[in-house]
Design a protein around this motif. Structure first.
Motif, PDB file in Angstrom:
ATOM      1  N   GLY A   1      -0.830  -7.270 -17.210  1.00 40.11           N
ATOM      2  CA  GLY A   1      -2.100  -6.717 -16.355  1.00 40.11           C
ATOM      3  C   GLY A   1      -2.238  -5.301 -17.047  1.00 40.11           C
ATOM      4  N   PRO A   2      -3.179  -5.048 -16.949  1.00 38.84           N
ATOM      5  CA  PRO A   2      -3.613  -3.397 -17.570  1.00 38.84           C
ATOM      6  C   PRO A   2      -2.744  -2.354 -16.744  1.00 38.84           C
ATOM      7  N   ASN A   3      -2.767  -1.140 -17.245  1.00 35.70           N
ATOM      8  CA  ASN A   3      -1.738  -0.137 -16.651  1.00 35.70           C
ATOM      9  C   ASN A   3      -2.613   0.067 -15.028  1.00 35.70           C
ATOM     10  N   GLY A   4      -1.447   0.349 -14.384  1.00 39.43           N
ATOM     11  CA  GLY A   4      -1.867   0.537 -13.032  1.00 39.43           C
ATOM     12  C   GLY A   4      -2.266  -0.747 -12.234  1.00 39.43           C
ATOM     13  N   ALA A   5      -2.022  -2.015 -12.845  1.00 37.27           N
ATOM     14  CA  ALA A   5      -2.392  -3.203 -12.007  1.00 37.27           C
ATOM     15  C   ALA A   5      -1.556  -3.590 -10.849  1.00 37.27           C
ATOM     16  N   GLY A   6      -0.361  -3.157 -10.997  1.00 32.77           N
ATOM     17  CA  GLY A   6       0.553  -3.400  -9.807  1.00 32.77           C
ATOM     18  C   GLY A   6       1.669  -4.274 -10.236  1.00 32.77           C
ATOM     19  N   LYS A   7       2.084  -4.286 -11.545  1.00 30.01           N
ATOM     20  CA  LYS A   7       3.149  -5.058 -12.168  1.00 30.01           C
ATOM     21  C   LYS A   7       4.415  -4.479 -11.756  1.00 30.01           C
ATOM     22  N   SER A   8       4.758  -3.123 -12.025  1.00 27.64           N
ATOM     23  CA  SER A   8       6.022  -2.630 -11.586  1.00 27.64           C
ATOM     24  C   SER A   8       6.191  -2.586 -10.057  1.00 27.64           C
ATOM     25  N   THR A   9       5.194  -2.402  -9.286  1.00 28.63           N
ATOM     26  CA  THR A   9       5.377  -2.360  -7.713  1.00 28.63           C
ATOM     27  C   THR A   9       5.562  -4.091  -7.341  1.00 28.63           C
ATOM     28  N   THR A  10       5.409  -4.951  -7.910  1.00 25.39           N
ATOM     29  CA  THR A  10       5.596  -6.257  -7.882  1.00 25.39           C
ATOM     30  C   THR A  10       7.139  -6.583  -7.917  1.00 25.39           C
TER      31      THR A  10
ATOM     32  N   ALA B   1       0.813  -1.090   0.040  1.00 26.12           N
ATOM     33  CA  ALA B   1      -0.002  -0.032   0.072  1.00 26.12           C
ATOM     34  C   ALA B   1       0.994   1.172  -0.171  1.00 26.12           C
ATOM     35  N   PHE B   2       0.563   2.321  -0.735  1.00 23.38           N
ATOM     36  CA  PHE B   2       1.093   3.663  -0.740  1.00 23.38           C
ATOM     37  C   PHE B   2       0.400   4.562   0.049  1.00 23.38           C
ATOM     38  N   THR B   3       0.817   5.394   0.763  1.00 28.62           N
ATOM     39  CA  THR B   3       0.039   6.568   1.407  1.00 28.62           C
ATOM     40  C   THR B   3       0.248   7.770   0.463  1.00 28.62           C
ATOM     41  N   VAL B   4      -0.643   8.312   0.126  1.00 25.51           N
ATOM     42  CA  VAL B   4      -0.412   9.393  -0.785  1.00 25.51           C
ATOM     43  C   VAL B   4      -1.279  10.425  -0.195  1.00 25.51           C
ATOM     44  N   ARG B   5      -0.764  11.756  -0.376  1.00 27.47           N
ATOM     45  CA  ARG B   5      -1.363  13.231   0.260  1.00 27.47           C
ATOM     46  C   ARG B   5      -1.991  13.752  -0.879  1.00 27.47           C
TER      47      ARG B   5
ATOM     48  N   THR C   1       5.202  -7.132 -19.860  1.00 24.83           N
ATOM     49  CA  THR C   1       5.032  -6.755 -20.996  1.00 24.83           C
ATOM     50  C   THR C   1       3.300  -6.535 -21.352  1.00 24.83           C
ATOM     51  N   HIS C   2       3.254  -5.393 -22.185  1.00 24.36           N
ATOM     52  CA  HIS C   2       1.970  -5.265 -22.685  1.00 24.36           C
ATOM     53  C   HIS C   2       1.993  -5.851 -24.257  1.00 24.36           C
ATOM     54  N   ASP C   3       3.035  -6.438 -24.602  1.00 26.01           N
ATOM     55  CA  ASP C   3       3.067  -6.885 -26.115  1.00 26.01           C
ATOM     56  C   ASP C   3       2.901  -8.305 -25.929  1.00 26.01           C
TER      57      ASP C   3
ATOM     58  N   THR D   1      -4.921   5.908   0.898  1.00 30.39           N
ATOM     59  CA  THR D   1      -4.250   5.032   0.716  1.00 30.39           C
ATOM     60  C   THR D   1      -4.375   4.157  -0.703  1.00 30.39           C
ATOM     61  N   VAL D   2      -3.348   3.839  -1.307  1.00 30.15           N
ATOM     62  CA  VAL D   2      -3.590   3.240  -2.736  1.00 30.15           C
ATOM     63  C   VAL D   2      -2.997   1.899  -2.364  1.00 30.15           C
ATOM     64  N   GLN D   3      -3.880   0.955  -2.536  1.00 31.04           N
ATOM     65  CA  GLN D   3      -3.690  -0.473  -2.218  1.00 31.04           C
ATOM     66  C   GLN D   3      -3.071  -1.023  -3.826  1.00 31.04           C
ATOM     67  N   ALA D   4      -1.801  -1.096  -4.125  1.00 30.11           N
ATOM     68  CA  ALA D   4      -1.039  -1.445  -5.481  1.00 30.11           C
ATOM     69  C   ALA D   4      -1.047  -2.861  -5.662  1.00 30.11           C
ATOM     70  N   VAL D   5      -0.877  -3.656  -4.456  1.00 30.69           N
ATOM     71  CA  VAL D   5      -0.732  -5.180  -4.662  1.00 30.69           C
ATOM     72  C   VAL D   5      -1.464  -5.640  -3.409  1.00 30.69           C
TER      73      VAL D   5
HETATM   74  N1  ATP Z   1       5.380   5.421  -5.303  1.00 31.61           N
HETATM   75  C1  ATP Z   1       4.077   5.493  -5.580  1.00 31.61           C
HETATM   76  N2  ATP Z   1       2.981   6.259  -4.710  1.00 31.61           N
HETATM   77  C2  ATP Z   1       1.726   6.219  -4.661  1.00 31.61           C
HETATM   78  N3  ATP Z   1       1.111   5.396  -5.704  1.00 31.61           N
HETATM   79  C3  ATP Z   1       1.862   4.482  -6.406  1.00 31.61           C
HETATM   80  C4  ATP Z   1       3.448   4.426  -6.240  1.00 31.61           C
HETATM   81  N4  ATP Z   1       3.904   3.602  -7.091  1.00 31.61           N
HETATM   82  C5  ATP Z   1       2.690   2.935  -7.802  1.00 31.61           C
HETATM   83  N5  ATP Z   1       1.606   3.754  -7.241  1.00 31.61           N
HETATM   84  C6  ATP Z   1       0.109   3.358  -7.652  1.00 31.61           C
HETATM   85  O1  ATP Z   1       0.095   1.897  -7.439  1.00 31.61           O
HETATM   86  C7  ATP Z   1      -0.742   1.208  -8.468  1.00 31.61           C
HETATM   87  C8  ATP Z   1       0.016   0.268  -9.232  1.00 31.61           C
HETATM   88  O2  ATP Z   1       0.681   0.883  -9.891  1.00 31.61           O
HETATM   89  P1  ATP Z   1       1.852   0.072 -10.842  1.00 31.61           P
HETATM   90  O3  ATP Z   1       3.042   1.239 -11.510  1.00 31.61           O
HETATM   91  O4  ATP Z   1       2.572  -0.950 -10.185  1.00 31.61           O
HETATM   92  O5  ATP Z   1       1.318  -0.513 -11.999  1.00 31.61           O
HETATM   93  P2  ATP Z   1       1.873  -1.340 -13.273  1.00 31.61           P
HETATM   94  O6  ATP Z   1       0.754  -2.539 -13.535  1.00 31.61           O
HETATM   95  O7  ATP Z   1       3.115  -1.233 -13.470  1.00 31.61           O
HETATM   96  O8  ATP Z   1       1.073  -0.250 -14.552  1.00 31.61           O
HETATM   97  P3  ATP Z   1       1.795   0.258 -15.838  1.00 31.61           P
HETATM   98  O9  ATP Z   1       1.290  -1.025 -16.917  1.00 31.61           O
HETATM   99  O10 ATP Z   1       1.117   1.493 -16.152  1.00 31.61           O
HETATM  100  O11 ATP Z   1       3.350   0.291 -15.801  1.00 31.61           O
HETATM  101  C9  ATP Z   1      -1.311   2.384  -9.369  1.00 31.61           C
HETATM  102  O12 ATP Z   1      -2.659   2.838  -8.991  1.00 31.61           O
HETATM  103  C10 ATP Z   1      -0.208   3.547  -9.337  1.00 31.61           C
HETATM  104  O13 ATP Z   1      -0.919   4.766  -9.243  1.00 31.61           O
END
Ligand code: ATP
Length: 327
Positions: free
Chosen positions: A48-57, A10-14, A205-207, A27-31
């Motif tokens: 996963g679609p944009n914003g799904a949580g891949k990069s966070t993982t 989870a990320f805390t955002v202001r 990848t999205h490809d 709170t943004v629950q990314a994963v």
């Molecule tokens: N440092 C951060 N602070 C706050 N929110 C974040 C942060 N990093 C990611 N998020 C949020 O967490 C969620 C998942 O983001 P993430 O970058 O993991 O997605 P993704 O699947 O990699 O997307 P994309 O395909 O667009 O790269 C999104 O809602 C994003 O806005």
């Protein structure tokens, strides 16, 4: 090789509220509660679609981020606590960023990376020669990185990530922006790396062409949750996409009226009929041939893009038993 158990982040955002300077915390629950394991030698796609949580993982797997809860082990190590030790065992490539020194010739960047990873000079020479051959780096080894094309730079980045011969390679969009020829070179290289050297690969990848060509198994994440973990071939069964019947009649006519099918488009004597996954195609074709003057019929299965789009939209049956799906 990779163990992920009940991991959440989870990320805390202001966020500014109204016009004042007050900012509310949200709170943004990314994963959310993600679990999966990747065995030695596997080539797994992470979708996963944009914003799904891949990069966070991926950031949690490589130690850049610490999970809010759950357990991660990569090569038997805790990534956030043993990041330096892990860096010697894994390679990471982000398609949108480079680890190379912008102003230095590629060769010098690769030499600096040898020092960073403390690779012994002889082993480095042999490995560099091998990677230069496989990735066809020779023509631009002495070119400053900033003058390289995107495809050349990506090959340079792959070499940089693999110089220390890691057991695991984590890739984030490695073919983004590449033309068809460069894409094919990168794909072929990754395929050989996995099959001949046994390097475990996790590919985000999205490809979907990358995934179809390279990965037997895919993990799909959606809104932070793992939506699918299984073979790519079985994804079609899980999603049960509609098929399309393309019917060529002897002459233009009114829309075809048959049970189970729906005309979705028409152009002169040609009509496109949506055939639900559960419908019996043979029975529909027989009924068509009996009632209409048909010249030609083609049945088109949904391609992987449609299957994945449907999974992302969520209009599929998760609840059928025996599916490798974690709702
Ligand atoms: N440092 C951060 N602070 C706050 N929110 C974040 C942060 N990093 C990611 N998020 C949020 O967490 C969620 C998942 O983001 P993430 O970058 O993991 O997605 P993704 O699947 O990699 O997307 P994309 O395909 O667009 O790269 C999104 O809602 C994003 O806005």
């Amino acid at each position: 090789m990779i163990e992920v158990e009940g991991v959440s982040k989870a990320f805390t955002v202001r966020k500014r509220t109204g016009r004042g300077i007050r900012r509310a915390r949200t709170t943004v629950q990314a994963v959310r509660e993600v679990s999966f394991a990747v065995e030695h030698g596997e080539f797994v796609g992470y979708l996963g679609p944009n914003g799904a949580g891949k990069s966070t993982t991926i950031k949690m797997l490589t130690g850049i981020l610490t999970p809010s809860s759950g357990r991660v082990r990569v090569c038997g190590l805790d990534p956030s606590r043993q990041r330096t030790a892990l860096a010697r065992r894994i390679g990471v490539v982000f398609g949108q960023r480079t680890t190379l020194w912008w102003d230095l010739p590629l060769r010098d960047s690769l030499t600096l990376i040898r020092r960073l990873y403390r690779v012994e000079a002889g082993a480095h020479r042999a490995r560099l020669a091998e990677l230069t051959g496989l990735l066809e780096l020779e023509p631009f080894l002495d070119t400053p990185v900033r003058q390289l094309s995107l495809g050349q730079r990506m090959r340079g980045d792959l070499a940089a990530a693999l110089l220390h011969d890691p057991e695991l390679l984590v890739l984030d969009e490695p073919t983004i922006g590449l033309d068809v020829v460069s894409k094919a070179t990168v794909r072929e290289f990754l395929e050989r790396l996995n099959s001949e050297r046994g390097t475990t690969i996790l590919l985000t990848t999205h490809d979907l062409g990358d995934i179809e060509r390279l990965c037997r198994r895919v993990l799909i994440i959606d809104h932070g949750r793992l939506a699918y973990d299984g073979e790519l071939d079985r994804l079609r069964e899980t999603v049960e996409p509609d098929r399309v019947l393309v019917v060529e009649l002897a002459r233009p006519g009114p829309p075809i009226a048959l049970p189970e099918v729906e005309v979705v488009a028409a152009d002169g004597p040609r009509q496109w009929l949506r055939l639900p996954h559960a419908a019996n195609a043979a029975a529909v074709v027989a009924a068509l041939a009996g009632r209409y003057d048909v010249r030609d019929i083609a049945l088109r299965e949904a391609d992987i893009e449609e299957v994945v789009a449907r999974l992302y939209r969520g209009d599929h049956a998760y609840e059928r038993p025996g599916r490798p799906v974690v709702p």
